[in-house]
Write a protein that holds these residues in place. Structure first.
Motif, PDB file in Angstrom:
ATOM      1  N   LYS A   1       0.835  -1.208   0.000  1.00  0.00           N
ATOM      2  CA  LYS A   1       0.000   0.000   0.000  1.00  0.00           C
ATOM      3  C   LYS A   1       0.872   1.261   0.000  1.00  0.00           C
ATOM      4  O   LYS A   1       0.621   2.207  -0.754  1.00  0.00           O
ATOM      5  N   ASP A   2       1.905   1.277   0.836  1.00  0.00           N
ATOM      6  CA  ASP A   2       2.805   2.433   0.907  1.00  0.00           C
ATOM      7  C   ASP A   2       3.550   2.642  -0.411  1.00  0.00           C
ATOM      8  O   ASP A   2       3.711   3.780  -0.859  1.00  0.00           O
ATOM      9  N   ILE A   3       4.017   1.560  -1.021  1.00  0.00           N
ATOM     10  CA  ILE A   3       4.729   1.656  -2.298  1.00  0.00           C
ATOM     11  C   ILE A   3       3.809   2.251  -3.364  1.00  0.00           C
ATOM     12  O   ILE A   3       4.171   3.200  -4.059  1.00  0.00           O
TER      13      ILE A   3
ATOM     14  N   VAL B   1       3.309  -0.546 -10.889  1.00  0.00           N
ATOM     15  CA  VAL B   1       4.499  -0.988 -10.167  1.00  0.00           C
ATOM     16  C   VAL B   1       4.597  -2.510 -10.205  1.00  0.00           C
ATOM     17  O   VAL B   1       3.624  -3.210  -9.908  1.00  0.00           O
ATOM     18  N   MET B   2       5.787  -2.990 -10.548  1.00  0.00           N
ATOM     19  CA  MET B   2       6.070  -4.421 -10.561  1.00  0.00           C
ATOM     20  C   MET B   2       7.229  -4.708  -9.615  1.00  0.00           C
ATOM     21  O   MET B   2       8.247  -4.018  -9.643  1.00  0.00           O
TER      22      MET B   2
ATOM     23  N   GLU C   1      -0.540  -4.535  -8.353  1.00  0.00           N
ATOM     24  CA  GLU C   1      -1.961  -4.197  -8.424  1.00  0.00           C
ATOM     25  C   GLU C   1      -2.476  -4.655  -9.779  1.00  0.00           C
ATOM     26  O   GLU C   1      -1.685  -4.926 -10.676  1.00  0.00           O
ATOM     27  N   PRO C   2      -3.787  -4.745  -9.935  1.00  0.00           N
ATOM     28  CA  PRO C   2      -4.312  -5.099 -11.261  1.00  0.00           C
ATOM     29  C   PRO C   2      -3.831  -4.096 -12.299  1.00  0.00           C
ATOM     30  O   PRO C   2      -3.751  -2.902 -12.032  1.00  0.00           O
ATOM     31  N   VAL C   3      -3.492  -4.602 -13.467  1.00  0.00           N
ATOM     32  CA  VAL C   3      -2.921  -3.767 -14.515  1.00  0.00           C
ATOM     33  C   VAL C   3      -3.825  -3.802 -15.737  1.00  0.00           C
ATOM     34  O   VAL C   3      -4.285  -4.867 -16.144  1.00  0.00           O
TER      35      VAL C   3
END
Length: 120
Positions: free
Chosen positions: A9-11, A25-26, A109-111
């Motif tokens: 969540k922070d990232i 983000v991966m 996250e979903p992409v």
């Protein structure tokens, strides 16, 4: 994956604040391996457009913000939708290392369609 839900969540919040909501983000590298311990956080950040600031400045800004938030060393690899990388406009292909990462990493996250298959 060796990140907590809170760290993820922070990232995501930090990257979206700095790079915009369209960024993705991966996670790649040792943090994907449940059997390892420690290690830095390796992130590929996909940007929907070329950044207004040079990549080195944007990478430093993201890295500093995430390290301050997570208290873990962070490595950042930027990939731009339109140029592949570095915002130069001269290379429309995604570099080999980024393709390698995108084939083995895990999105945090979903992409949306089109982003998911960039590395293939």
């Amino acid at each position: 994956m060796r990140l907590t839900d809170e760290q993820i969540k922070d990232i995501l919040q930090t990257v979206h604040t700095i790079c915009g909501e369209g960024s993705r983000v991966m996670l790649y590298g040792s943090r994907l391996d449940e059997h390892q311990k420690g290690g830095d956080v390796d992130l590929l950040i996909w940007l929907p457009s070329v950044a207004a600031q040079p990549d080195y400045a944007l990478r430093a800004r993201i890295k500093d913000a995430l390290e301050d938030e997570l208290y873990i060393p962070v490595d950042v690899l930027l990939v731009h939708k339109h140029t592949g990388h570095n915002g130069s406009g001269s290379n429309t292909r995604i570099p080999a290392f980024a393709r390698h990462v995108m084939q083995r990493g895990r999105w945090l996250e979903p992409v949306p369609m089109g982003v998911k298959n960039l590395g293939q």
